[in-house]
Design an enzyme around this catalytic site. Structure first.
Site, mmCIF file in Angstrom:
data_model
loop_
_atom_site.group_PDB
_atom_site.id
_atom_site.type_symbol
_atom_site.label_atom_id
_atom_site.label_comp_id
_atom_site.label_asym_id
_atom_site.label_seq_id
_atom_site.Cartn_x
_atom_site.Cartn_y
_atom_site.Cartn_z
ATOM 1 N N HIS A 117 16.488 -10.448 -4.786
ATOM 2 C CA HIS A 117 15.584 -10.754 -3.671
ATOM 3 C C HIS A 117 15.427 -9.462 -2.858
ATOM 4 O O HIS A 117 16.342 -8.619 -2.842
ATOM 5 C CB HIS A 117 16.270 -11.838 -2.824
ATOM 6 C CG HIS A 117 15.463 -12.396 -1.706
ATOM 7 N ND1 HIS A 117 15.357 -11.776 -0.483
ATOM 8 C CD2 HIS A 117 14.736 -13.534 -1.611
ATOM 9 C CE1 HIS A 117 14.605 -12.502 0.322
ATOM 10 N NE2 HIS A 117 14.207 -13.580 -0.339
ATOM 11 N N ASP A 194 25.206 -12.172 -3.806
ATOM 12 C CA ASP A 194 24.228 -12.881 -2.972
ATOM 13 C C ASP A 194 24.232 -14.348 -3.399
ATOM 14 O O ASP A 194 23.743 -14.697 -4.473
ATOM 15 C CB ASP A 194 22.847 -12.238 -3.168
ATOM 16 C CG ASP A 194 21.715 -13.050 -2.537
ATOM 17 O OD1 ASP A 194 21.984 -14.139 -1.995
ATOM 18 O OD2 ASP A 194 20.563 -12.596 -2.611
ATOM 19 N N GLN A 197 21.185 -18.798 -3.279
ATOM 20 C CA GLN A 197 20.674 -19.901 -4.106
ATOM 21 C C GLN A 197 21.767 -20.561 -4.939
ATOM 22 O O GLN A 197 21.468 -21.478 -5.706
ATOM 23 C CB GLN A 197 19.563 -19.392 -5.042
ATOM 24 C CG GLN A 197 18.375 -18.792 -4.327
ATOM 25 C CD GLN A 197 17.522 -19.829 -3.593
ATOM 26 O OE1 GLN A 197 17.627 -21.034 -3.837
ATOM 27 N NE2 GLN A 197 16.677 -19.364 -2.696
ATOM 28 N N LYS A 220 19.344 -22.708 3.159
ATOM 29 C CA LYS A 220 19.141 -23.075 1.741
ATOM 30 C C LYS A 220 20.101 -24.194 1.350
ATOM 31 O O LYS A 220 19.902 -24.842 0.336
ATOM 32 C CB LYS A 220 19.415 -21.889 0.820
ATOM 33 C CG LYS A 220 18.813 -20.586 1.222
ATOM 34 C CD LYS A 220 17.393 -20.442 0.769
ATOM 35 C CE LYS A 220 16.922 -19.041 1.072
ATOM 36 N NZ LYS A 220 15.497 -18.908 1.060
ATOM 37 N N CYS A 358 9.418 -12.975 -2.589
ATOM 38 C CA CYS A 358 10.282 -11.877 -2.120
ATOM 39 C C CYS A 358 11.035 -11.216 -3.266
ATOM 40 O O CYS A 358 12.195 -10.779 -3.095
ATOM 41 C CB CYS A 358 11.280 -12.344 -1.051
ATOM 42 S SG CYS A 358 10.492 -12.779 0.480
#
Ligand code: PMP
Length: 400
Positions: A117, A194, A197, A220, A358
């Protein structure tokens, strides 16, 4: 049924029942999260940590209980391993400008992947400009999976840090982060993952992964916007310089010098998003109550159902078909611009996202400007997938 817990799902848009397939952009919040935020403002509203009065004590307890809930969610050794942040973007910038910046000299390298991202690309580019370091990228293949053949060359004596995405927001690919971390650690390279998600969909265990840092985005994972946490190994957090200076992050200030507070307060300057943190704690408890395995199983079923259903549409091409994937589908339909598809199916009550999500480099790889993206959560249904397919077929009919 669990779906009942999410009030915003139960409405009509454009005269049709809402089908919400934009969960990778932001998920819905269950009533318990809304209640926790509301309750803070209605009954416990006060600033935290500094007050001697009753309300401040209650607000502080709620905020610190939320930190503990998040530690349980990702199996951190202690709540003190977690720093409250605004989200994954702030978490990456924090690590870049504190832990990593001090370690870099010109010619050093930072390794990321092609699936990142923008929030895991741009902070590293800024850092490279500041330090003279170089950004290196693990390539991907046309299935949307990382190509690990060149890892031995990409991880070398110049590599000072690796930052990789766990689950791709654009393609759904689940990366083999445990393997990547082990390889990086064998060469003494610390790793940030990261988790924007992954935490909403998978059971995450930061100790099992052995990552140095892990980022969590509140909005999220069914929590409030502008909330999140950064997990860091205790030794790193102790050694790192602070990010922002101000109140809360100090234990003593004179005009000559400042003594910083202990971790995690050292990284939490100013009045935080108290309501957001409390709401995020409620989201973590909600997920633990539903069960992380149950969520993963339900979403795996929805993923298979959606994949089969989308494949019945002639001229529809799914971008990225990794063998390990979460229920995120980026797709194109021959001869129709993604924005037109998004706009038409909105008239059927179906909310998807269109554009580059993104992740521009992913779309440069596929040589297209963007895609339609349907991203599901455990509260979605097979019936909603059928409505998506029906509305896509109608969009196709309009253009034929
Ligand atoms: N990483 C990924 C994979 C994301 O999907 C997002 C949000 N779209 C981010 C990072 C940024 O997270 P936040 O909105 O919490 O800053």
């Amino acid at each position: 049924m669990l779906r009942e817990a999410f009030p915003c799902l139960h409405q009509q848009v454009n005269g049709k029942d809402l089908v919400y397939f934009d969960n990778a952009a932001t998920a819905m919040r269950p009533q318990v999260v809304i209640d926790a935020v509301n309750d803070y403002y209605c009954r416990h509203n006060a600033n935290i940590h500094r007050g001697v009065h009753c309300l401040s004590g209650r607000a502080t307890d709620l905020y610190e209980q939320a930190r503990a809930s998040l530690a349980r969610l990702i199996h951190a050794p202690s709540p003190d391993n977690l720093i409250f942040v605004r989200g994954c973007t702030e978490a990456v910038n924090l690590v870049a400008q504190t832990f990593v910046r001090e370690r870099l000299k010109p010619g050093d390298e930072i390794l990321i992947s092609h699936l990142e991202h923008h929030s895991n690309i741009v902070p590293w580019q800024i850092l490279c400009q500041q330090t003279g370091a170089k950004l290196k990228v693990i390539p991907m293949n046309d299935r949307g999976e990382l190509v690990l053949d060149e890892l031995d060359t990409l991880m070398n004596e110049r590599t000072k840090f690796m930052s990789v995405i766990h689950v791709s927001n654009a393609l759904g690919t689940i990366n083999p982060v445990k393997e990547l971390i082990a390889k990086a650690h064998a060469k003494d390279i610390p790793v940030l993952v990261d988790g924007a998600q992954s935490t909403p969909h998978l059971k995450v265990d930061v100790q099992d992964l052995d990552c140095d840092f892990y980022t969590v985005s509140g909005h999220k994972m069914y929590g409030p916007t502008g909330s999140g946490v950064l997990y860091g190994k205790a030794t790193h957090l102790e050694a790192m310089p602070p990010y922002h200076g101000g109140g809360e992050m100090i234990s003593k200030v004179t005009f000559e010098e400042t003594v910083y507070n202990k971790v995690p307060a050292k990284f939490e300057a100013g009045t935080p998003n108290i309501a957001g943190g409390i709401g995020l704690g409620a989201a973590a408890e909600f997920m633990l109550d539903v069960g992380l395995e149950a969520i993963a199983q339900r979403e795996d079923h929805l993923k298979q159902y959606t994949e089969q259903a989308l494949k019945t549409i002639p001229g529809l091409r799914i971008l990225g078909e990794a063998s390990q994937k979460s229920p995120v589908f980026s797709f194109l339909i021959d001869g129709i611009h993604p924005h037109d598809i998004g706009t038409i199916i909105d008239h059927h009550g179906v909310a998807i996202r269109t554009g580059h999500h993104c992740t521009m480099p992913i779309f440069q790889f596929f040589d297209v400007p963007g895609s339609c993206r349907a991203s599901l959560a455990f509260y979605n249904t097979e019936h909603e997938v059928d409505i998506l397919v029906e509305s896509l077929n109608q969009a196709k009919a309009m253009f034929s």
